[in-house]
Design a protein around this motif. Structure first.
Motif, PDB file in Angstrom:
ATOM      1  N   LEU A 107       0.810  -1.212   0.000  1.00 20.83           N
ATOM      2  CA  LEU A 107       0.000   0.000   0.000  1.00 20.83           C
ATOM      3  C   LEU A 107       0.849   1.272   0.000  1.00 20.83           C
ATOM      4  CD1 LEU A 107      -2.815   1.215   0.039  1.00 20.83           C
ATOM      5  CD2 LEU A 107      -2.806   1.043   2.541  1.00 20.83           C
ATOM      6  N   PRO A 108       1.928   1.361   0.828  1.00 21.49           N
ATOM      7  CA  PRO A 108       2.757   2.569   0.779  1.00 21.49           C
ATOM      8  C   PRO A 108       3.366   2.818  -0.599  1.00 21.49           C
ATOM      9  CG  PRO A 108       3.261   1.304   2.753  1.00 21.49           C
ATOM     10  CD  PRO A 108       2.389   0.445   1.905  1.00 21.49           C
ATOM     11  N   VAL A 153       9.761   8.302   0.796  1.00 20.58           N
ATOM     12  CA  VAL A 153       9.974   6.912   0.406  1.00 20.58           C
ATOM     13  C   VAL A 153       9.925   6.055   1.669  1.00 20.58           C
ATOM     14  CG1 VAL A 153      11.508   5.281  -0.738  1.00 20.58           C
ATOM     15  CG2 VAL A 153      11.432   7.669  -1.490  1.00 20.58           C
ATOM     16  N   PRO A 154       9.008   5.099   1.754  1.00 23.75           N
ATOM     17  CA  PRO A 154       8.901   4.296   2.978  1.00 23.75           C
ATOM     18  C   PRO A 154      10.126   3.412   3.169  1.00 23.75           C
ATOM     19  CG  PRO A 154       7.509   3.375   1.251  1.00 23.75           C
ATOM     20  CD  PRO A 154       8.027   4.687   0.735  1.00 23.75           C
ATOM     21  N   SER A 155      10.489   3.175   4.422  1.00 29.41           N
ATOM     22  CA  SER A 155      11.583   2.248   4.724  1.00 29.41           C
ATOM     23  C   SER A 155      11.118   0.829   4.408  1.00 29.41           C
ATOM     24  CB  SER A 155      11.979   2.354   6.192  1.00 29.41           C
ATOM     25  OG  SER A 155      10.893   1.955   7.018  1.00 29.41           O
ATOM     26  N   LEU A 156      12.047  -0.085   4.302  1.00 23.20           N
ATOM     27  CA  LEU A 156      11.691  -1.464   3.960  1.00 23.20           C
ATOM     28  C   LEU A 156      10.873  -2.120   5.065  1.00 23.20           C
ATOM     29  CD1 LEU A 156      11.859  -3.625   1.853  1.00 23.20           C
ATOM     30  CD2 LEU A 156      14.093  -4.317   2.747  1.00 23.20           C
ATOM     31  N   ARG A 157      11.123  -1.749   6.319  1.00 21.10           N
ATOM     32  CA  ARG A 157      10.341  -2.351   7.406  1.00 21.10           C
ATOM     33  C   ARG A 157       8.892  -1.864   7.400  1.00 21.10           C
ATOM     34  NH1 ARG A 157      14.131   0.898   9.642  1.00 21.10           N
ATOM     35  NH2 ARG A 157      13.431   2.848  10.596  1.00 21.10           N
ATOM     36  N   GLU A 158       8.623  -0.761   6.673  1.00 15.38           N
ATOM     37  CA  GLU A 158       7.256  -0.265   6.551  1.00 15.38           C
ATOM     38  C   GLU A 158       6.511  -0.911   5.382  1.00 15.38           C
ATOM     39  OE1 GLU A 158       7.031   4.265   7.813  1.00 15.38           O
ATOM     40  OE2 GLU A 158       8.756   3.936   6.481  1.00 15.38           O
ATOM     41  N   ARG A 159       7.195  -1.701   4.602  1.00 10.36           N
ATOM     42  CA  ARG A 159       6.553  -2.383   3.466  1.00 10.36           C
ATOM     43  C   ARG A 159       7.098  -3.804   3.325  1.00 10.36           C
ATOM     44  NH1 ARG A 159       9.192  -1.505  -1.861  1.00 10.36           N
ATOM     45  NH2 ARG A 159      11.150  -0.390  -1.608  1.00 10.36           N
ATOM     46  N   LYS A 160       6.998  -4.554   4.406  1.00 13.07           N
ATOM     47  CA  LYS A 160       7.578  -5.891   4.444  1.00 13.07           C
ATOM     48  C   LYS A 160       6.925  -6.848   3.446  1.00 13.07           C
ATOM     49  CE  LYS A 160      10.100  -6.282   8.706  1.00 13.07           C
ATOM     50  NZ  LYS A 160      10.486  -7.209   9.776  1.00 13.07           N
ATOM     51  N   ALA A 169      16.976  15.209  -2.635  1.00  9.33           N
ATOM     52  CA  ALA A 169      16.672  14.123  -1.700  1.00  9.33           C
ATOM     53  C   ALA A 169      17.531  14.257  -0.457  1.00  9.33           C
ATOM     54  CB  ALA A 169      16.913  12.767  -2.366  1.00  9.33           C
ATOM     55  N   THR A 170      17.013  13.777   0.652  1.00 14.32           N
ATOM     56  CA  THR A 170      17.757  13.835   1.912  1.00 14.32           C
ATOM     57  C   THR A 170      17.218  12.811   2.894  1.00 14.32           C
ATOM     58  OG1 THR A 170      18.455  15.261   3.740  1.00 14.32           O
ATOM     59  CG2 THR A 170      16.243  15.616   2.865  1.00 14.32           C
ATOM     60  N   HIS A 171      18.091  12.346   3.780  1.00 16.23           N
ATOM     61  CA  HIS A 171      17.652  11.502   4.887  1.00 16.23           C
ATOM     62  C   HIS A 171      17.455  12.341   6.149  1.00 16.23           C
ATOM     63  CE1 HIS A 171      22.024  11.806   5.589  1.00 16.23           C
ATOM     64  NE2 HIS A 171      21.673  11.761   6.865  1.00 16.23           N
ATOM     65  N   GLN A 172      17.825  13.645   6.060  1.00 13.60           N
ATOM     66  CA  GLN A 172      17.762  14.515   7.227  1.00 13.60           C
ATOM     67  C   GLN A 172      16.441  15.293   7.265  1.00 13.60           C
ATOM     68  OE1 GLN A 172      21.701  16.503   8.096  1.00 13.60           O
ATOM     69  NE2 GLN A 172      22.060  16.023   5.938  1.00 13.60           N
ATOM     70  N   ASN A 173      16.147  15.854   8.421  1.00 16.74           N
ATOM     71  CA  ASN A 173      14.986  16.727   8.566  1.00 16.74           C
ATOM     72  C   ASN A 173      15.430  18.151   8.268  1.00 16.74           C
ATOM     73  OD1 ASN A 173      12.887  18.409   9.538  1.00 16.74           O
ATOM     74  ND2 ASN A 173      12.220  16.825  10.974  1.00 16.74           N
ATOM     75  N   LEU A 174      15.155  18.620   7.053  1.00 13.29           N
ATOM     76  CA  LEU A 174      15.637  19.933   6.642  1.00 13.29           C
ATOM     77  C   LEU A 174      15.009  21.058   7.459  1.00 13.29           C
ATOM     78  CD1 LEU A 174      15.910  19.792   2.744  1.00 13.29           C
ATOM     79  CD2 LEU A 174      17.624  19.295   4.485  1.00 13.29           C
ATOM     80  N   LEU A 175      13.775  20.842   7.908  1.00  9.79           N
ATOM     81  CA  LEU A 175      13.124  21.873   8.710  1.00  9.79           C
ATOM     82  C   LEU A 175      13.883  22.084  10.017  1.00  9.79           C
ATOM     83  CD1 LEU A 175      10.758  23.742   8.298  1.00  9.79           C
ATOM     84  CD2 LEU A 175       9.304  22.118   9.518  1.00  9.79           C
ATOM     85  N   THR A 176      14.362  20.992  10.612  1.00 14.88           N
ATOM     86  CA  THR A 176      15.169  21.091  11.828  1.00 14.88           C
ATOM     87  C   THR A 176      16.489  21.790  11.535  1.00 14.88           C
ATOM     88  OG1 THR A 176      14.192  19.058  12.711  1.00 14.88           O
ATOM     89  CG2 THR A 176      16.273  19.765  13.668  1.00 14.88           C
ATOM     90  N   LEU A 177      17.077  21.507  10.376  1.00 20.23           N
ATOM     91  CA  LEU A 177      18.327  22.164  10.004  1.00 20.23           C
ATOM     92  C   LEU A 177      18.133  23.662   9.805  1.00 20.23           C
ATOM     93  CD1 LEU A 177      19.961  19.626   7.480  1.00 20.23           C
ATOM     94  CD2 LEU A 177      20.420  19.913   9.922  1.00 20.23           C
ATOM     95  N   ILE A 190      12.535  14.682  -1.943  1.00 21.30           N
ATOM     96  CA  ILE A 190      12.288  13.292  -1.563  1.00 21.30           C
ATOM     97  C   ILE A 190      12.950  13.022  -0.218  1.00 21.30           C
ATOM     98  CG2 ILE A 190      12.540  10.883  -2.247  1.00 21.30           C
ATOM     99  CD1 ILE A 190      12.920  11.883  -5.133  1.00 21.30           C
ATOM    100  N   ASN A 191      12.167  12.606   0.747  1.00 26.82           N
ATOM    101  CA  ASN A 191      12.685  12.237   2.063  1.00 26.82           C
ATOM    102  C   ASN A 191      12.649  10.723   2.221  1.00 26.82           C
ATOM    103  OD1 ASN A 191      13.127  14.649   4.124  1.00 26.82           O
ATOM    104  ND2 ASN A 191      11.465  15.221   2.748  1.00 26.82           N
ATOM    105  N   GLY A 192      13.632  10.194   2.910  1.00 28.99           N
ATOM    106  CA  GLY A 192      13.657   8.758   3.145  1.00 28.99           C
ATOM    107  C   GLY A 192      14.969   8.349   3.781  1.00 28.99           C
ATOM    108  N   GLU A 193      14.970   7.209   4.452  1.00 27.92           N
ATOM    109  CA  GLU A 193      16.174   6.710   5.099  1.00 27.92           C
ATOM    110  C   GLU A 193      17.211   6.307   4.059  1.00 27.92           C
ATOM    111  OE1 GLU A 193      15.227   3.527   7.733  1.00 27.92           O
ATOM    112  OE2 GLU A 193      13.827   4.704   8.939  1.00 27.92           O
ATOM    113  N   SER A 194      18.451   6.238   4.462  1.00 23.70           N
ATOM    114  CA  SER A 194      19.524   5.805   3.568  1.00 23.70           C
ATOM    115  C   SER A 194      19.233   4.394   3.068  1.00 23.70           C
ATOM    116  CB  SER A 194      20.876   5.815   4.300  1.00 23.70           C
ATOM    117  OG  SER A 194      21.243   7.137   4.623  1.00 23.70           O
TER     118      SER A 194
END
Length: 593
Positions: free
Chosen positions: A269-270, A433-440, A404-412, A290-294
């Motif tokens: 679904l994600p 982009v969902p992490s892999l654990r969010e779309r097992k 794209a970034t893995h960081q929170n730009l708003l916090t930066l 695009i935000n998402g984990e490495s």
């Protein structure tokens, strides 16, 4: 077939070096190895399209078909009408005047055909050298004992080809360099090999050609050059393309060509929601963040947006802002004028932004861009104007920016580490982009996709995965995301028997250890390994599990030698490891030894 693995390795290296497909058959017309469309059906005799092979075996001579369909051997071929080949060069593997098989180079487009016809004698020399190592490996003839070492054969090949080749170890340190590379990189005789190292820089596409670029460090100097990295035992080969530093025009046949085709694998679904958004915004000129984990696949998403949008026939230029030294980033992005600084190319250089004109500029890890360059990038976004370093000339560009970034730009921005005005210009269309654990649910699809991809690249049959092994994969929380899964599949393709089944005992140890400890609770707390976790309730959070694994890994290895071992064992990048250490306040553990 008894030396199939050796032959397959050389086939993949040769194919990627010269950008042509390779096929190897024996005298029984059995396909031993191949690349591209010839990587399948290994160990089986060919039933069609064998006329040229039969002629070579019978006459023990090389044969070149300059235009498929018109050669005498093509006229009676049963595949003549449906044949997709454009040209062919076949060389017999001879030992004491006996033919043991045939190594062939095949072209599938006009560009490759012209390349083959121009370099026929050169390629024949390559194949003759490779055939010697096949013979030496099979017959163990003392006459060829100096060629038994495959590394020596690779160096022999690299000494003859016109492309620059650097051999590097798993840490990127150069262990050998051929004469062509020394000329391309303008190295002096006094330059020491031990001071030369290689690391990835980014990718750029010009005129439907994509090349990966690398930073080649020679002491204090750093040079950026396009090339292709080829696995080679415990190390890698970096083959440089002809458009090396300082050459604005492509003066020869590139090592990598063809259109890149992006694909998002997954029907969870994600991923369905993400795909729907991409479809809606693909042809828009608006900036995308695009935000998402490495390792989650942010660049795949960026490419998919480009390739399904209105700019798909124009350049896609990708650059990793975190991988480039700050003093190089500005000149690479904006270009520089003639004589702008010491060491600059005499004719100047076009920047990556200009190279992307009409297409898409992808800025990966945008959060690592220095503040002074953020101001210049803002001008590009606002006015679509650029000015090369050392020049007062202003030129306009028509680009779409995807970052794209893995960081929170708003916090930066709150910490004054990122410009707020630039953040809002980049974040017009936010995607996550969902992490892999969010779309097992996508893990089985992805696992089989990467197995098939790796098997094709290595010229091996695609193995099956047992249900038990898949259960282990599903229960892992994948801190390295899709990249970690891809690396795991590459590991397994090397471990499993050709054509076999991947069983749980082939999986890296941490899969079984985590599953046994977490689900069966059978491990004693005194035997906790690098990847197992303490006994806890099944409600333990994924973050807590991750923290405990990293903490145990930090304690296991001698950190005076660096943290790369820890990152490798965890299946994550070194930058991700440092970020996780900071996230979980593990600095004390990281410096305890």
């Amino acid at each position: 077939m008894s030396i199939q693995s050796t032959i397959a390795r050389f086939v993949q290296i040769l194919s990627r070096m010269i950008n042509l497909d390779v096929e190897v058959i024996d005298t029984e017309l059995v396909r031993i190895a191949g690349s591209g469309p010839y990587a399948n059906n290994l160990g089986r005799p060919l039933t069609t399209g064998t006329n040229a092979f039969k002629w070579i075996i019978a006459n023990r001579k090389e044969k070149i078909i300059k235009k498929s369909g018109e050669d005498s051997e093509c006229l009676s071929c049963t595949r003549r009408v449906s044949c997709q080949e454009k040209a062919f060069l076949g060389i017999p593997v001879l030992f004491k005047n006996e033919c043991l098989g045939v190594i062939s180079l095949v072209c599938f487009n006009e560009e490759q055909r012209q390349q083959l016809l121009t370099n026929t004698s050169l390629y024949m020399g390559y194949i003759e050298d490779i055939s010697k190592v096949f013979i030496a490996t099979k017959l163990e003839d003392m006459y060829y004992s100096s060629l038994k070492n495959t590394e020596n054969v690779i160096r022999l090949l690299s000494s003859k080809i016109t492309e620059g080749v650097l051999e590097v170890d798993d840490k990127g340190n150069c262990t050998h360099i051929n004469e062509a590379a020394k000329k391309q990189l303008k190295l002096n005789k006094s330059d020491k090999l031990s001071l030369i190292s290689v690391r990835p820089f980014g990718k750029r596409r010009i005129s439907n050609r994509e090349s990966e670029e690398f930073i080649i460090k020679n002491g204090a100097e750093e040079i950026i050059s396009p090339g292709v990295l080829i696995p080679n035992g415990n190390g890698k080969l970096l083959v440089l393309t002809h458009n090396a530093p300082g050459n604005s025009n492509d003066s020869g046949q590139p090592s990598v060509s063809g259109k890149y085709h992006s694909r998002m694998v997954g029907d969870s679904l994600p991923m369905q929601k993400l795909q729907n958004k991409i479809t809606k915004i693909a042809s828009s000129p608006s900036s995308v963040l695009i935000n998402g984990e490495s390792g989650s696949g942010k660049e795949v998403v960026a490419r998919l947006i480009h390739e399904t949008g209105a700019r798909r026939k124009k350049p896609f230029v990708a650059i990793n802002c975190a991988a480039i030294p700050e003093h190089l980033l500005e000149s690479e992005l904006f270009g520089y004028a003639r004589g702008a600084f010491t060491g600059a190319a005499t004719q100047g250089k076009e920047g990556l932004i200009k190279s992307a004109d009409g297409g898409t500029l992808f800025l990966d890890e945008i959060g690592d861009m220095p503040l002074n360059l953020q101001a210049k990038l803002l001008r590009v976004l606002d006015r679509r104007e650029i000015s090369p370093v050392g020049s007062s000339t202003v030129s306009t560009v028509n680009i779409r920016v995807i970052s794209a970034t893995h960081q929170n730009l708003l916090t930066l921005t709150e910490k004054k580490l990122f410009r707020e005005d630039l953040y809002y210009r980049l974040n017009v269309i936010p995607l996550v982009v969902p992490s892999l654990r969010e779309r097992k649910n996508d893990i089985p699809l992805l696992a089989r996709f990467f197995l098939k991809k790796q098997a094709k690249e290595m010229g091996l049959p695609v193995p099956a995965i047992s249900d038990d092994s898949m259960a282990y994969l599903n229960n892992w929380d994948w801190p390295g995301n899709v990249r970690e899964l891809a690396n795991t599949m590459e590991y397994l393709i090397n471990m499993v028997e050709h054509g076999g089944v991947i069983l749980p005992d082939l999986l890296p140890d941490h899969f079984c250890q985590l599953n046994d400890d977490y689900h069966s609770n059978r491990l004693d707390s005194s035997s906790i390994s690098t990847f197992s976790v303490e006994k806890n309730s099944p409600s333990m959070s994924l973050e807590e599990m991750e923290k405990q694994r990293i903490q145990a890994a930090l304690k296991k290895f001698d950190l005076k030698k660096g943290k790369q071992q820890v990152a490798d064992e965890l299946g994550i990048g070194i930058a991700t490891l440092y970020r996780k250490i900071k996230k979980y306040n593990l600095e004390e553990d990281a410096s305890a030894k």
